[in-house]
Write a protein that holds these residues in place. Sequence first.
Motif, PDB file in Angstrom:
ATOM      1  N   HIS A  10      -0.834  -7.858  10.249  1.00  0.00           N
ATOM      2  CA  HIS A  10      -0.776  -8.729   9.672  1.00  0.00           C
ATOM      3  C   HIS A  10       1.307  -8.053   9.424  1.00  0.00           C
ATOM      4  N   GLY A  11       2.212  -7.807  10.422  1.00  0.00           N
ATOM      5  CA  GLY A  11       3.093  -7.904   9.865  1.00  0.00           C
ATOM      6  C   GLY A  11       4.000  -6.929   8.898  1.00  0.00           C
ATOM      7  N   ARG A  12       3.123  -5.911   8.854  1.00  0.00           N
ATOM      8  CA  ARG A  12       3.380  -4.631   8.423  1.00  0.00           C
ATOM      9  C   ARG A  12       3.962  -3.557   9.040  1.00  0.00           C
ATOM     10  N   LEU A  13       5.132  -4.028   9.498  1.00  0.00           N
ATOM     11  CA  LEU A  13       5.586  -3.293  10.433  1.00  0.00           C
ATOM     12  C   LEU A  13       6.036  -1.381  10.011  1.00  0.00           C
ATOM     13  N   ASP A  14       6.206  -2.204   8.420  1.00  0.00           N
ATOM     14  CA  ASP A  14       6.618   0.199   7.784  1.00  0.00           C
ATOM     15  C   ASP A  14       5.018   0.181   8.643  1.00  0.00           C
ATOM     16  N   LEU A  15       3.590  -0.008   8.169  1.00  0.00           N
ATOM     17  CA  LEU A  15       2.688   0.793   7.001  1.00  0.00           C
ATOM     18  C   LEU A  15       1.823   1.229   9.581  1.00  0.00           C
ATOM     19  N   LEU A  16       2.478   0.266  10.708  1.00  0.00           N
ATOM     20  CA  LEU A  16       2.441   0.457  11.750  1.00  0.00           C
ATOM     21  C   LEU A  16       3.138   1.781  12.612  1.00  0.00           C
ATOM     22  N   VAL A  17       4.222   1.029  12.229  1.00  0.00           N
ATOM     23  CA  VAL A  17       5.103   2.788  12.263  1.00  0.00           C
ATOM     24  C   VAL A  17       4.647   4.144  12.113  1.00  0.00           C
ATOM     25  N   ALA A  18       4.024   3.857  10.488  1.00  0.00           N
ATOM     26  CA  ALA A  18       3.906   5.305   9.648  1.00  0.00           C
ATOM     27  C   ALA A  18       2.254   5.550  10.621  1.00  0.00           C
ATOM     28  N   MET A  19       1.642   4.282  10.814  1.00  0.00           N
ATOM     29  CA  MET A  19       0.291   5.495  11.367  1.00  0.00           C
ATOM     30  C   MET A  19       0.908   5.792  12.703  1.00  0.00           C
ATOM     31  N   HIS A  20       1.549   5.063  13.571  1.00  0.00           N
ATOM     32  CA  HIS A  20       1.650   5.657  14.796  1.00  0.00           C
ATOM     33  C   HIS A  20       2.497   6.527  14.926  1.00  0.00           C
ATOM     34  N   ARG A  21       3.241   7.423  14.074  1.00  0.00           N
ATOM     35  CA  ARG A  21       3.790   8.290  13.658  1.00  0.00           C
ATOM     36  C   ARG A  21       2.800   9.288  13.219  1.00  0.00           C
ATOM     37  N   ARG A  22       2.013   9.800  12.586  1.00  0.00           N
ATOM     38  CA  ARG A  22       0.978   9.809  12.241  1.00  0.00           C
ATOM     39  C   ARG A  22      -0.074  10.522  13.620  1.00  0.00           C
ATOM     40  N   ILE A  23      -0.747   9.208  14.365  1.00  0.00           N
ATOM     41  CA  ILE A  23      -1.192   9.505  15.172  1.00  0.00           C
ATOM     42  C   ILE A  23      -0.267  10.827  16.233  1.00  0.00           C
ATOM     43  N   ALA A  24       0.685   9.869  16.669  1.00  0.00           N
ATOM     44  CA  ALA A  24       2.003  10.763  17.588  1.00  0.00           C
ATOM     45  C   ALA A  24       1.187  12.765  16.994  1.00  0.00           C
ATOM     46  N   ILE A 233     -11.933   8.371   9.578  1.00  0.00           N
ATOM     47  CA  ILE A 233     -10.495   7.620   9.061  1.00  0.00           C
ATOM     48  C   ILE A 233      -9.651   8.544   8.683  1.00  0.00           C
ATOM     49  N   LEU A 234      -7.997   7.301   9.483  1.00  0.00           N
ATOM     50  CA  LEU A 234      -6.835   8.126   9.020  1.00  0.00           C
ATOM     51  C   LEU A 234      -7.120   6.941   8.292  1.00  0.00           C
ATOM     52  N   LEU A 235      -5.599   7.271   7.020  1.00  0.00           N
ATOM     53  CA  LEU A 235      -4.961   5.921   6.575  1.00  0.00           C
ATOM     54  C   LEU A 235      -3.968   6.021   5.952  1.00  0.00           C
ATOM     55  N   VAL A 236      -3.390   5.080   6.532  1.00  0.00           N
ATOM     56  CA  VAL A 236      -1.421   5.333   5.772  1.00  0.00           C
ATOM     57  C   VAL A 236      -0.997   4.192   4.848  1.00  0.00           C
ATOM     58  N   SER A 237      -0.688   4.580   3.705  1.00  0.00           N
ATOM     59  CA  SER A 237      -0.500   3.485   2.546  1.00  0.00           C
ATOM     60  C   SER A 237       1.368   3.465   1.910  1.00  0.00           C
ATOM     61  N   GLY A 238       1.240   2.231   1.252  1.00  0.00           N
ATOM     62  CA  GLY A 238       2.807   1.939   1.901  1.00  0.00           C
ATOM     63  C   GLY A 238       2.945   0.410   0.296  1.00  0.00           C
ATOM     64  N   GLU A 239       3.812   0.586   0.303  1.00  0.00           N
ATOM     65  CA  GLU A 239       3.780  -0.512  -1.063  1.00  0.00           C
ATOM     66  C   GLU A 239       3.227  -2.062  -1.117  1.00  0.00           C
ATOM     67  N   LYS A 240       2.446  -2.025  -2.283  1.00  0.00           N
ATOM     68  CA  LYS A 240       1.586  -3.351  -2.087  1.00  0.00           C
ATOM     69  C   LYS A 240       2.057  -4.541  -1.950  1.00  0.00           C
ATOM     70  N   ALA A 241       1.538  -5.587  -1.677  1.00  0.00           N
ATOM     71  CA  ALA A 241       2.278  -6.784  -1.340  1.00  0.00           C
ATOM     72  C   ALA A 241       2.284  -7.412  -2.859  1.00  0.00           C
TER      73      ALA A 241
END
Length: 241
Positions: A10-24, A233-241
Amino acid sequence: MRVYAIGDVHGRLDLLVAMHRRIAAEIHQARPADWRVIHLGDYVDRGPDSKSVVDFLIEIRKRDPRYLMLAGNHDIGFLDFLEAPDPDGLFIRYGGIQTAQSYGVVINEGGNAWFGRSEAALRQGHAALVEAVPKSHVDFLRSLPFSLTFGDFFFCHAGIRPGIALEMQSMQDLIWIRDVFHNHSGLHPKIVVHGHTPVPEPEVMVNRVNIDTLAWQSGNLTALVVDGADKRILLVSGEKA
């Protein structure tokens, strides 16, 4: 094969990028014989940067076909709005205003729902959005399948209708179903990994796993990792909306 499944973005590029970095980083360290990263849909709406999320997914799929994306109801709702502007549709009522803004288009200033606006203004906003959305984005969203199967796991956005063979599930159920699926306690032909219905913590059940942790609002994006008998389970966290 190691499989990663990522919940609703849902539009959270910051979290998606962080998850991809962790997976990579995990893939680089563990060097599994093969792997897939599956995104369970709902890339647009509600969060701040839907356009960049779609750009990111297009680019990463082009770079490596082991990155896989499924369709979610919001992704289909976006396409529906581009086809025909419905003031009562999913897009306008549930976060599409933010999607339009990410493409530089203001459809409805000062509100989250289309209320008290003229049809002419809606059509003007729709025309501007159609002009602003690249054809590559429309083609990408139209290309998305509704389900994938790997081993003992079936991946889709929302869930399945119990008692119906997996290959016979309707598109509508795969991106929209809730209660009938959630309330079913029996086993399915495969374990269903899904998102669509937000939960505070990932739900790991006997017959299904829900990894939609309301990333756009909670700041928590969740993924399920399946590697043989190892499931975590993997979890990445960032700022809340």
